[in-house]
Design an enzyme around this catalytic site. Structure first.
Site, mmCIF file in Angstrom:
data_model
loop_
_atom_site.group_PDB
_atom_site.id
_atom_site.type_symbol
_atom_site.label_atom_id
_atom_site.label_comp_id
_atom_site.label_asym_id
_atom_site.label_seq_id
_atom_site.Cartn_x
_atom_site.Cartn_y
_atom_site.Cartn_z
ATOM 1 N N ASP A 45 6.113 -5.876 0.889
ATOM 2 C CA ASP A 45 7.002 -6.972 1.304
ATOM 3 C C ASP A 45 6.201 -8.186 1.760
ATOM 4 O O ASP A 45 4.994 -8.100 2.007
ATOM 5 C CB ASP A 45 7.923 -6.502 2.436
ATOM 6 C CG ASP A 45 7.147 -6.044 3.674
ATOM 7 O OD1 ASP A 45 6.197 -5.261 3.515
ATOM 8 O OD2 ASP A 45 7.475 -6.480 4.786
ATOM 9 N N GLU A 107 6.766 -3.737 5.987
ATOM 10 C CA GLU A 107 5.757 -3.783 7.049
ATOM 11 C C GLU A 107 6.089 -4.906 8.024
ATOM 12 O O GLU A 107 5.866 -4.787 9.231
ATOM 13 C CB GLU A 107 4.364 -4.011 6.430
ATOM 14 C CG GLU A 107 3.218 -3.896 7.423
ATOM 15 C CD GLU A 107 2.862 -5.206 8.103
ATOM 16 O OE1 GLU A 107 2.142 -5.159 9.112
ATOM 17 O OE2 GLU A 107 3.316 -6.283 7.652
HETATM 18 ZN ZN LIG Z 1 0.511 -7.995 6.061
#
Ligand SMILES: [Zn+2]
Length: 348
Positions: A45, A107
Protein backbone atom coordinates in the site's frame (compact mmCIF):
# COMPACT_ATOMS: atom_id res chain seq x y z
CA UNK A 1 0.06 -8.95 -11.51
CA UNK A 2 2.81 -9.56 -8.99
CA UNK A 3 1.43 -13.00 -8.05
CA UNK A 4 1.47 -14.11 -11.71
CA UNK A 5 5.00 -12.78 -12.21
CA UNK A 6 6.27 -14.68 -9.17
CA UNK A 7 4.33 -17.86 -10.03
CA UNK A 8 6.02 -17.65 -13.44
CA UNK A 9 9.37 -17.58 -11.64
CA UNK A 10 8.48 -20.88 -9.92
CA UNK A 11 7.23 -19.57 -6.57
CA UNK A 12 4.43 -21.20 -4.64
CA UNK A 13 1.88 -18.42 -4.13
CA UNK A 14 -0.48 -17.83 -1.25
CA UNK A 15 -2.92 -14.92 -1.19
CA UNK A 16 -4.42 -14.01 2.18
CA UNK A 17 -7.59 -11.88 2.14
CA UNK A 18 -7.00 -9.50 5.04
CA UNK A 19 -9.97 -7.27 4.21
CA UNK A 20 -12.15 -6.68 1.19
CA UNK A 21 -9.74 -6.08 -1.71
CA UNK A 22 -6.80 -5.95 0.73
CA UNK A 23 -4.58 -9.01 0.17
CA UNK A 24 -1.27 -10.20 1.58
CA UNK A 25 0.91 -11.92 -1.02
CA UNK A 26 3.29 -14.70 0.09
CA UNK A 27 5.61 -16.16 -2.55
CA UNK A 28 7.77 -19.10 -1.47
CA UNK A 29 10.94 -20.18 -3.30
CA UNK A 30 12.10 -23.48 -1.90
CA UNK A 31 15.79 -23.45 -1.01
CA UNK A 32 18.49 -26.03 -1.60
CA UNK A 33 18.20 -26.42 2.16
CA UNK A 34 14.75 -26.12 3.72
CA UNK A 35 15.84 -26.06 7.36
CA UNK A 36 15.97 -22.23 7.46
CA UNK A 37 13.84 -19.56 5.81
CA UNK A 38 14.38 -15.87 5.10
CA UNK A 39 11.61 -13.36 4.38
CA UNK A 40 12.06 -10.25 2.26
CA UNK A 41 9.03 -8.04 2.91
CA UNK A 42 7.82 -4.81 1.28
CA UNK A 43 4.32 -3.47 1.88
CA UNK A 44 2.04 -3.02 -1.12
CA UNK A 45 0.00 0.00 0.00
CA UNK A 46 0.86 3.70 -0.24
CA UNK A 47 -0.45 6.80 1.49
CA UNK A 48 -3.17 8.90 -0.19
CA UNK A 49 -2.54 10.88 -3.39
CA UNK A 50 -4.44 14.09 -2.58
CA UNK A 51 -2.37 17.28 -2.80
CA UNK A 52 0.35 15.65 -4.92
CA UNK A 53 2.04 17.99 -7.38
CA UNK A 54 2.90 15.21 -9.89
CA UNK A 55 0.69 12.55 -11.55
CA UNK A 56 0.63 9.88 -8.79
CA UNK A 57 0.22 6.82 -11.03
CA UNK A 58 2.00 7.89 -14.23
CA UNK A 59 5.64 7.18 -13.35
CA UNK A 60 8.18 9.38 -15.12
CA UNK A 61 11.95 8.92 -15.21
CA UNK A 62 14.08 12.05 -15.20
CA UNK A 63 17.81 12.27 -14.47
CA UNK A 64 17.83 8.74 -13.05
CA UNK A 65 14.90 9.35 -10.71
CA UNK A 66 11.51 7.69 -11.02
CA UNK A 67 8.58 9.70 -9.65
CA UNK A 68 5.11 8.66 -8.49
CA UNK A 69 3.18 7.75 -5.35
CA UNK A 70 4.87 4.84 -3.61
CA UNK A 71 8.08 5.10 -5.69
CA UNK A 72 10.11 5.60 -2.52
CA UNK A 73 7.74 4.15 0.14
CA UNK A 74 8.09 1.35 -0.64
CA UNK A 75 8.05 0.19 -4.25
CA UNK A 76 11.78 1.00 -4.54
CA UNK A 77 12.52 -1.66 -1.94
CA UNK A 78 10.05 -4.05 -3.56
CA UNK A 79 11.61 -3.65 -7.01
CA UNK A 80 15.09 -4.19 -5.53
CA UNK A 81 13.93 -7.37 -3.75
CA UNK A 82 12.41 -8.72 -6.97
CA UNK A 83 15.59 -7.91 -8.93
CA UNK A 84 17.65 -9.70 -6.28
CA UNK A 85 15.45 -12.81 -6.39
CA UNK A 86 15.54 -12.88 -10.21
CA UNK A 87 19.33 -12.63 -10.23
CA UNK A 88 19.66 -15.50 -7.71
CA UNK A 89 17.30 -17.68 -9.76
CA UNK A 90 19.26 -16.87 -12.94
CA UNK A 91 22.70 -17.47 -11.46
CA UNK A 92 22.02 -20.31 -9.01
CA UNK A 93 18.65 -21.80 -9.89
CA UNK A 94 17.56 -21.84 -6.26
CA UNK A 95 18.31 -19.82 -3.15
CA UNK A 96 20.53 -21.58 -0.58
CA UNK A 97 17.70 -21.46 2.02
CA UNK A 98 13.97 -21.19 1.56
CA UNK A 99 13.12 -17.64 0.57
CA UNK A 100 9.81 -15.85 1.06
CA UNK A 101 8.96 -12.67 -0.78
CA UNK A 102 6.03 -11.16 1.11
CA UNK A 103 4.03 -8.04 0.31
CA UNK A 104 1.58 -7.06 3.04
CA UNK A 105 -1.37 -4.70 2.74
CA UNK A 106 -2.15 -1.62 4.81
CA UNK A 107 1.19 -1.01 6.50
CA UNK A 108 0.17 2.65 6.50
CA UNK A 109 -3.14 1.83 8.25
CA UNK A 110 -2.06 0.09 11.43
CA UNK A 111 0.12 -2.60 9.80
CA UNK A 112 -3.00 -4.75 9.55
CA UNK A 113 -1.48 -6.96 6.84
CA UNK A 114 1.58 -7.74 8.97
CA UNK A 115 -0.57 -8.38 12.07
CA UNK A 116 -2.74 -10.77 10.00
CA UNK A 117 0.32 -12.61 8.67
CA UNK A 118 1.64 -13.17 12.20
CA UNK A 119 -1.76 -14.16 13.64
CA UNK A 120 -1.91 -16.86 10.92
CA UNK A 121 1.25 -18.42 12.36
CA UNK A 122 3.74 -17.41 9.65
CA UNK A 123 7.23 -17.55 11.21
CA UNK A 124 10.27 -17.36 8.92
CA UNK A 125 13.65 -17.63 10.70
CA UNK A 126 14.63 -14.04 9.81
CA UNK A 127 13.27 -11.02 7.96
CA UNK A 128 14.51 -8.00 6.07
CA UNK A 129 11.85 -5.30 5.82
CA UNK A 130 12.17 -2.88 2.91
CA UNK A 131 11.64 0.78 3.81
CA UNK A 132 13.50 3.89 2.65
CA UNK A 133 16.58 3.78 4.92
CA UNK A 134 19.08 5.35 2.45
CA UNK A 135 20.88 1.98 2.28
CA UNK A 136 21.57 2.11 6.04
CA UNK A 137 20.77 -0.75 8.39
CA UNK A 138 18.01 0.44 10.73
CA UNK A 139 17.96 -1.70 13.88
CA UNK A 140 15.71 0.31 16.20
CA UNK A 141 12.58 2.42 15.72
CA UNK A 142 9.83 3.78 17.88
CA UNK A 143 6.43 2.12 17.75
CA UNK A 144 3.06 3.85 17.61
CA UNK A 145 -0.15 3.36 19.54
CA UNK A 146 -3.27 5.23 18.40
CA UNK A 147 -6.50 5.76 20.29
CA UNK A 148 -9.88 7.31 19.75
CA UNK A 149 -11.09 9.14 22.84
CA UNK A 150 -14.79 10.08 22.98
CA UNK A 151 -16.40 12.34 25.55
CA UNK A 152 -20.13 11.90 26.08
CA UNK A 153 -22.66 14.55 27.03
CA UNK A 154 -26.39 15.07 26.58
CA UNK A 155 -28.07 16.90 23.69
CA UNK A 156 -30.16 19.93 24.45
CA UNK A 157 -31.40 23.22 23.00
CA UNK A 158 -28.61 25.76 22.70
CA UNK A 159 -30.94 28.54 23.92
CA UNK A 160 -30.74 26.82 27.31
CA UNK A 161 -27.20 25.42 27.63
CA UNK A 162 -28.01 23.92 31.05
CA UNK A 163 -30.61 21.67 29.41
CA UNK A 164 -27.80 19.48 28.12
CA UNK A 165 -24.21 18.46 28.86
CA UNK A 166 -21.68 19.81 26.37
CA UNK A 167 -19.36 17.00 25.19
CA UNK A 168 -17.04 19.50 23.46
CA UNK A 169 -16.49 21.41 26.72
CA UNK A 170 -15.69 18.09 28.38
CA UNK A 171 -13.19 17.33 25.66
CA UNK A 172 -11.36 20.60 26.32
CA UNK A 173 -10.54 19.22 29.80
CA UNK A 174 -9.14 16.06 28.17
CA UNK A 175 -7.09 18.13 25.69
CA UNK A 176 -5.64 20.23 28.52
CA UNK A 177 -4.71 17.05 30.33
CA UNK A 178 -3.02 15.55 27.24
CA UNK A 179 -1.12 18.74 26.37
CA UNK A 180 -0.18 19.38 30.00
CA UNK A 181 0.29 16.62 32.57
CA UNK A 182 0.44 13.68 30.17
CA UNK A 183 2.89 15.30 27.73
CA UNK A 184 5.12 16.51 30.59
CA UNK A 185 5.24 13.00 32.04
CA UNK A 186 6.78 11.76 28.75
CA UNK A 187 9.86 13.85 29.51
CA UNK A 188 10.69 11.43 32.32
CA UNK A 189 11.18 8.53 29.88
CA UNK A 190 14.19 8.19 27.61
CA UNK A 191 15.70 5.46 25.41
CA UNK A 192 19.47 5.65 24.79
CA UNK A 193 19.05 5.42 21.00
CA UNK A 194 15.56 6.77 20.33
CA UNK A 195 15.14 9.60 22.82
CA UNK A 196 11.76 10.39 24.32
CA UNK A 197 8.25 9.17 23.55
CA UNK A 198 5.85 11.73 22.07
CA UNK A 199 2.12 12.34 22.00
CA UNK A 200 0.02 14.25 19.50
CA UNK A 201 -3.70 14.85 18.95
CA UNK A 202 -4.36 14.57 15.21
CA UNK A 203 -8.12 14.99 14.68
CA UNK A 204 -11.16 16.33 16.50
CA UNK A 205 -14.84 16.01 15.64
CA UNK A 206 -17.89 16.95 17.63
CA UNK A 207 -21.40 18.31 17.44
CA UNK A 208 -24.07 18.32 14.76
CA UNK A 209 -25.12 21.94 14.39
CA UNK A 210 -24.62 25.27 16.11
CA UNK A 211 -27.96 25.35 17.93
CA UNK A 212 -27.70 21.89 19.51
CA UNK A 213 -25.69 21.10 22.65
CA UNK A 214 -23.23 18.43 21.41
CA UNK A 215 -23.63 15.00 23.00
CA UNK A 216 -20.42 13.56 21.54
CA UNK A 217 -16.85 14.70 20.79
CA UNK A 218 -14.08 12.48 19.46
CA UNK A 219 -10.32 12.93 19.08
CA UNK A 220 -7.59 10.70 17.66
CA UNK A 221 -4.37 10.50 19.66
CA UNK A 222 -1.00 9.27 18.37
CA UNK A 223 1.51 8.09 20.99
CA UNK A 224 5.03 7.18 19.83
CA UNK A 225 6.29 4.27 21.89
CA UNK A 226 9.78 3.29 23.08
CA UNK A 227 11.11 -0.28 23.19
CA UNK A 228 10.08 -1.75 26.52
CA UNK A 229 6.82 0.20 26.80
CA UNK A 230 3.76 -2.05 26.89
CA UNK A 231 0.60 -1.40 24.89
CA UNK A 232 -1.86 -2.61 27.57
CA UNK A 233 -0.21 -0.58 30.28
CA UNK A 234 -0.16 2.61 28.19
CA UNK A 235 -3.87 2.29 27.46
CA UNK A 236 -4.70 1.60 31.12
CA UNK A 237 -2.60 4.57 32.27
CA UNK A 238 -4.34 6.94 29.85
CA UNK A 239 -7.78 5.69 30.89
CA UNK A 240 -6.89 6.30 34.56
CA UNK A 241 -5.57 9.83 33.82
CA UNK A 242 -8.77 10.79 31.98
CA UNK A 243 -11.00 9.21 34.62
CA UNK A 244 -9.31 11.43 37.24
CA UNK A 245 -9.97 14.61 35.20
CA UNK A 246 -12.98 16.70 36.17
CA UNK A 247 -15.28 19.16 34.43
CA UNK A 248 -16.10 21.42 37.37
CA UNK A 249 -16.73 18.86 40.08
CA UNK A 250 -18.16 16.30 37.70
CA UNK A 251 -16.52 13.21 36.31
CA UNK A 252 -16.12 13.17 32.54
CA UNK A 253 -18.06 10.43 30.77
CA UNK A 254 -15.73 9.02 28.13
CA UNK A 255 -14.57 5.91 26.33
CA UNK A 256 -11.18 5.01 24.97
CA UNK A 257 -10.53 2.73 21.99
CA UNK A 258 -7.20 1.42 20.68
CA UNK A 259 -7.25 1.79 16.88
CA UNK A 260 -3.72 1.10 15.64
CA UNK A 261 -0.67 -0.61 17.13
CA UNK A 262 2.85 -0.70 15.71
CA UNK A 263 5.12 -2.40 18.26
CA UNK A 264 8.43 -0.61 18.91
CA UNK A 265 11.40 -2.29 17.24
CA UNK A 266 14.88 -3.08 18.49
CA UNK A 267 17.27 -5.69 17.07
CA UNK A 268 20.75 -6.66 18.20
CA UNK A 269 23.09 -4.76 15.82
CA UNK A 270 25.75 -7.44 16.22
CA UNK A 271 23.44 -10.48 15.93
CA UNK A 272 23.70 -13.14 13.20
CA UNK A 273 21.27 -11.42 10.77
CA UNK A 274 23.08 -8.11 11.17
CA UNK A 275 26.41 -9.81 10.42
CA UNK A 276 25.00 -11.11 7.12
CA UNK A 277 23.60 -7.70 6.16
CA UNK A 278 26.81 -5.90 7.21
CA UNK A 279 28.89 -8.28 5.06
CA UNK A 280 26.52 -7.72 2.11
CA UNK A 281 26.75 -3.91 2.48
CA UNK A 282 30.54 -4.03 2.74
CA UNK A 283 30.82 -6.19 -0.36
CA UNK A 284 28.41 -4.13 -2.51
CA UNK A 285 28.68 -0.59 -1.10
CA UNK A 286 32.17 -0.73 0.42
CA UNK A 287 30.81 0.33 3.82
CA UNK A 288 27.79 0.06 6.11
CA UNK A 289 26.05 2.11 8.76
CA UNK A 290 23.73 1.22 11.62
CA UNK A 291 20.95 3.75 12.21
CA UNK A 292 17.79 4.23 14.24
CA UNK A 293 14.56 5.95 13.19
CA UNK A 294 11.58 7.66 14.84
CA UNK A 295 9.00 6.17 12.44
CA UNK A 296 7.18 2.87 12.94
CA UNK A 297 6.94 -0.02 10.46
CA UNK A 298 6.09 -3.70 10.01
CA UNK A 299 9.47 -4.61 11.55
CA UNK A 300 8.08 -4.14 15.07
CA UNK A 301 5.25 -6.59 14.33
CA UNK A 302 7.67 -9.26 13.11
CA UNK A 303 10.19 -8.73 15.90
CA UNK A 304 7.42 -8.86 18.54
CA UNK A 305 6.55 -12.31 17.13
CA UNK A 306 10.13 -13.45 17.75
CA UNK A 307 11.47 -13.10 14.20
CA UNK A 308 14.98 -11.58 13.95
CA UNK A 309 14.46 -8.57 11.72
CA UNK A 310 16.24 -5.56 10.19
CA UNK A 311 15.14 -2.64 8.02
CA UNK A 312 17.05 -1.85 4.84
CA UNK A 313 16.10 -0.21 1.55
CA UNK A 314 16.78 2.45 -1.09
CA UNK A 315 15.46 6.02 -0.93
CA UNK A 316 15.04 8.48 1.89
CA UNK A 317 12.18 8.83 4.36
CA UNK A 318 12.34 12.55 3.49
CA UNK A 319 10.87 11.60 0.11
CA UNK A 320 8.19 9.27 1.53
CA UNK A 321 4.60 10.60 1.69
CA UNK A 322 5.63 13.83 -0.16
CA UNK A 323 3.81 15.68 -2.95
CA UNK A 324 6.56 14.83 -5.46
CA UNK A 325 7.73 11.40 -4.23
CA UNK A 326 10.59 9.83 -6.19
CA UNK A 327 13.26 7.15 -5.98
CA UNK A 328 16.83 7.23 -7.27
CA UNK A 329 17.09 4.22 -9.58
CA UNK A 330 20.84 3.79 -9.01
CA UNK A 331 20.06 3.21 -5.32
CA UNK A 332 17.44 0.60 -6.24
CA UNK A 333 20.11 -1.32 -8.16
CA UNK A 334 22.55 -1.07 -5.23
CA UNK A 335 19.87 -2.29 -2.82
CA UNK A 336 19.12 -5.21 -5.17
CA UNK A 337 22.81 -6.23 -5.06
CA UNK A 338 22.80 -6.05 -1.27
CA UNK A 339 19.60 -8.12 -0.98
CA UNK A 340 21.10 -10.71 -3.36
CA UNK A 341 24.18 -11.01 -1.13
CA UNK A 342 21.93 -11.41 1.91
CA UNK A 343 20.05 -14.25 0.19
CA UNK A 344 23.41 -15.89 -0.68
CA UNK A 345 24.73 -15.37 2.85
CA UNK A 346 21.65 -16.67 4.67
CA UNK A 347 21.97 -20.30 5.66
CA UNK A 348 24.90 -21.01 3.34
ZN1 LIG B 1 6.60 2.32 4.10
Amino acid sequence: MLSELLAGWGAEIEIQEVGSGRPNLIACFEGRSTSQSLMLEAHSDTVAVEAMSIPPFDPQIEEGKLSGRGACDTKGSMAAMLLAIRSILDSEGRPPSTLYFVSTCDEELGATGAHHLIKGGFRPNAAIVGEPTELSIVHATKGALRWKVRTHGAAGHSSDPRSGVNAIYRMTRVLELLEGTVSRSLQEKEHPLLGRPTLSVGTIHGGHQANVIPDLCEIEVDRRVLPGEKRDLLTRELAIEISLARAGNEEIAFDLEETEWYPPFEENPSGPLSKILVAACEKVLGSYSHETAPWASNAGVFKEAGIPCLLFGPGSIRQAHTKDEFIDLAEVVQAARVYAEVIRGFGS
